[in-house]
Design a protein around this motif. Sequence first.
Motif, mmCIF file in Angstrom:
data_model
loop_
_atom_site.group_PDB
_atom_site.id
_atom_site.type_symbol
_atom_site.label_atom_id
_atom_site.label_comp_id
_atom_site.label_asym_id
_atom_site.label_seq_id
_atom_site.Cartn_x
_atom_site.Cartn_y
_atom_site.Cartn_z
ATOM 1 N N VAL A 195 1.034 -1.333 -0.024
ATOM 2 C CA VAL A 195 -0.040 0.033 -0.030
ATOM 3 C C VAL A 195 0.832 1.274 -0.168
ATOM 4 C CG1 VAL A 195 -1.810 1.292 1.244
ATOM 5 C CG2 VAL A 195 -1.552 -1.305 1.439
ATOM 6 N N ALA A 196 0.592 2.227 -0.788
ATOM 7 C CA ALA A 196 1.534 3.278 -0.805
ATOM 8 C C ALA A 196 0.637 4.562 -1.200
ATOM 9 C CB ALA A 196 2.435 3.150 -2.015
ATOM 10 N N THR A 197 1.158 5.829 -0.650
ATOM 11 C CA THR A 197 0.440 6.929 -1.339
ATOM 12 C C THR A 197 1.918 7.938 -1.778
ATOM 13 O OG1 THR A 197 -0.497 9.058 -0.871
ATOM 14 C CG2 THR A 197 1.098 8.246 0.726
ATOM 15 N N ALA A 198 1.816 8.563 -2.594
ATOM 16 C CA ALA A 198 2.752 9.487 -3.487
ATOM 17 C C ALA A 198 2.449 11.136 -3.828
ATOM 18 C CB ALA A 198 3.523 8.956 -4.557
ATOM 19 N N LEU A 199 3.314 11.892 -3.769
ATOM 20 C CA LEU A 199 3.008 13.080 -4.472
ATOM 21 C C LEU A 199 3.932 13.567 -5.451
ATOM 22 C CD1 LEU A 199 2.949 15.520 -1.213
ATOM 23 C CD2 LEU A 199 1.149 15.013 -2.768
ATOM 24 N N SER A 200 3.582 14.135 -6.721
ATOM 25 C CA SER A 200 4.411 14.265 -7.633
ATOM 26 C C SER A 200 3.884 15.660 -8.225
ATOM 27 C CB SER A 200 4.373 13.269 -9.005
ATOM 28 O OG SER A 200 2.889 13.251 -9.426
ATOM 29 N N GLY A 201 4.565 16.078 -9.220
ATOM 30 C CA GLY A 201 4.429 17.282 -9.779
ATOM 31 C C GLY A 201 5.134 18.336 -9.174
ATOM 32 N N MET A 202 4.573 19.380 -8.443
ATOM 33 C CA MET A 202 5.289 20.125 -7.710
ATOM 34 C C MET A 202 6.202 21.113 -8.575
ATOM 35 S SD MET A 202 5.795 18.163 -4.283
ATOM 36 C CE MET A 202 6.564 16.619 -5.283
ATOM 37 N N ASP A 203 5.763 21.254 -9.709
ATOM 38 C CA ASP A 203 6.534 22.062 -10.537
ATOM 39 C C ASP A 203 7.925 21.449 -11.459
ATOM 40 O OD1 ASP A 203 6.430 24.212 -12.525
ATOM 41 O OD2 ASP A 203 7.428 25.706 -11.280
ATOM 42 N N VAL A 204 7.567 19.948 -11.289
ATOM 43 C CA VAL A 204 8.896 19.047 -11.790
ATOM 44 C C VAL A 204 8.604 18.507 -13.039
ATOM 45 C CG1 VAL A 204 10.612 17.349 -11.114
ATOM 46 C CG2 VAL A 204 9.593 19.077 -9.241
ATOM 47 N N ASN A 205 7.395 18.415 -13.197
ATOM 48 C CA ASN A 205 6.981 17.766 -14.517
ATOM 49 C C ASN A 205 7.166 18.704 -15.525
ATOM 50 O OD1 ASN A 205 5.692 16.361 -16.616
ATOM 51 N ND2 ASN A 205 3.885 15.921 -15.325
ATOM 52 N N PHE A 206 7.765 18.126 -16.709
ATOM 53 C CA PHE A 206 8.143 18.770 -17.937
ATOM 54 C C PHE A 206 7.202 18.404 -19.158
ATOM 55 C CE2 PHE A 206 11.777 18.410 -15.308
ATOM 56 C CZ PHE A 206 12.167 19.685 -14.869
ATOM 57 N N ASN A 207 6.417 19.262 -19.362
ATOM 58 C CA ASN A 207 5.438 19.347 -20.547
ATOM 59 C C ASN A 207 4.984 20.690 -21.063
ATOM 60 O OD1 ASN A 207 2.723 19.622 -19.778
ATOM 61 N ND2 ASN A 207 2.736 17.486 -19.020
ATOM 62 N N SER A 208 4.352 21.026 -22.100
ATOM 63 C CA SER A 208 4.220 22.173 -22.732
ATOM 64 C C SER A 208 2.994 22.898 -22.129
ATOM 65 C CB SER A 208 4.119 22.246 -24.070
ATOM 66 O OG SER A 208 3.337 21.591 -24.569
ATOM 67 N N THR A 209 2.058 22.296 -21.787
ATOM 68 C CA THR A 209 0.841 22.928 -21.044
ATOM 69 C C THR A 209 0.368 23.019 -19.896
ATOM 70 O OG1 THR A 209 -0.206 20.730 -21.190
ATOM 71 C CG2 THR A 209 -0.448 21.780 -23.283
ATOM 72 N N GLU A 210 1.298 22.536 -18.994
ATOM 73 C CA GLU A 210 0.837 22.582 -17.525
ATOM 74 C C GLU A 210 2.030 23.345 -16.787
ATOM 75 O OE1 GLU A 210 0.410 18.567 -16.769
ATOM 76 O OE2 GLU A 210 -1.636 18.472 -17.377
ATOM 77 N N LYS A 211 1.866 24.481 -16.378
ATOM 78 C CA LYS A 211 2.771 25.499 -15.825
ATOM 79 C C LYS A 211 3.190 25.002 -14.294
ATOM 80 C CE LYS A 211 3.039 27.745 -19.551
ATOM 81 N NZ LYS A 211 4.046 26.793 -20.425
ATOM 82 N N TRP A 212 2.070 24.718 -13.448
ATOM 83 C CA TRP A 212 2.213 24.427 -12.123
ATOM 84 C C TRP A 212 1.201 23.221 -11.765
ATOM 85 C CZ3 TRP A 212 0.905 23.268 -6.955
ATOM 86 C CH2 TRP A 212 1.776 23.362 -6.214
ATOM 87 N N THR B 52 -3.401 26.061 -14.037
ATOM 88 C CA THR B 52 -4.009 26.771 -15.200
ATOM 89 C C THR B 52 -4.678 25.753 -16.292
ATOM 90 O OG1 THR B 52 -1.917 26.229 -16.228
ATOM 91 C CG2 THR B 52 -1.833 28.494 -15.126
ATOM 92 N N ALA B 53 -4.897 24.675 -15.815
ATOM 93 C CA ALA B 53 -5.903 23.725 -16.553
ATOM 94 C C ALA B 53 -6.837 22.983 -15.917
ATOM 95 C CB ALA B 53 -4.601 22.683 -17.490
ATOM 96 N N SER B 54 -7.589 22.046 -16.423
ATOM 97 C CA SER B 54 -8.703 21.231 -15.803
ATOM 98 C C SER B 54 -7.795 20.306 -15.027
ATOM 99 C CB SER B 54 -9.577 20.674 -16.974
ATOM 100 O OG SER B 54 -10.137 21.351 -17.597
ATOM 101 N N ASN B 55 -8.513 19.863 -13.827
ATOM 102 C CA ASN B 55 -8.091 18.691 -13.021
ATOM 103 C C ASN B 55 -8.489 17.463 -13.336
ATOM 104 O OD1 ASN B 55 -7.242 20.995 -11.234
ATOM 105 N ND2 ASN B 55 -9.299 20.559 -9.927
ATOM 106 N N ALA B 56 -7.911 16.616 -13.068
ATOM 107 C CA ALA B 56 -8.166 15.174 -13.784
ATOM 108 C C ALA B 56 -8.100 14.145 -12.606
ATOM 109 C CB ALA B 56 -6.731 14.823 -14.462
#
Length: 171
Positions: free
Chosen positions: A39-56, A85-89
């Motif tokens: 069983v696990a939980t994780a955080l990601s993103g935090m302005d470390v993901n690199f693609n052209s549409t998502e700033k934070w 700046t975009a839709s949640n998912a």
Amino acid sequence: MKKTILSLLCAMMALASNAQGFTKPVADRPPFGEGKFYVATALSGMDVNFNSTEKWKLDLQAKVGYLFADNWMVTGQAAYNWRKTASNAFQAGAGLRYYIEQNGLYLGMGANYVHKWHDFDDFMPTIQLGYSFFLNRTVTIEPELYYNQSLKDHSDYSGFGLRIGFGIYFE
């Protein structure tokens, strides 16, 4: 959002403190041996993901797994992706993980269904490279690098990222 994350981390720590009662005291049992649950939980993103549409962004993920053979785990996951700046998912997916030589290093692959509210649905194959660092016999900290490949729009939604998580292994 901070209260939700803090509550989830507290719940994981409480579960980790109770996990000691679920384990059998077998000294020669490998850490990634057949028959263990995860069983696990994780955080990601935090302005470390690199693609052209998502700033934070900030992604919160919950994962469960079962070691069906030594070093081989099948996983299921659910995730909530918050965007400034975009839709949640919402994501749901399944995967496979292989632990290399019982040292904690693992390779993973999987597929996720992504539903972005009011925008679109996507199917994203993913690969991961991570490390399970044991804090005690059952609780791990798991940093992970990942790549998500969007089948809807490669240039805008595919990307690399860094994820940090806590995992618990039960027998």
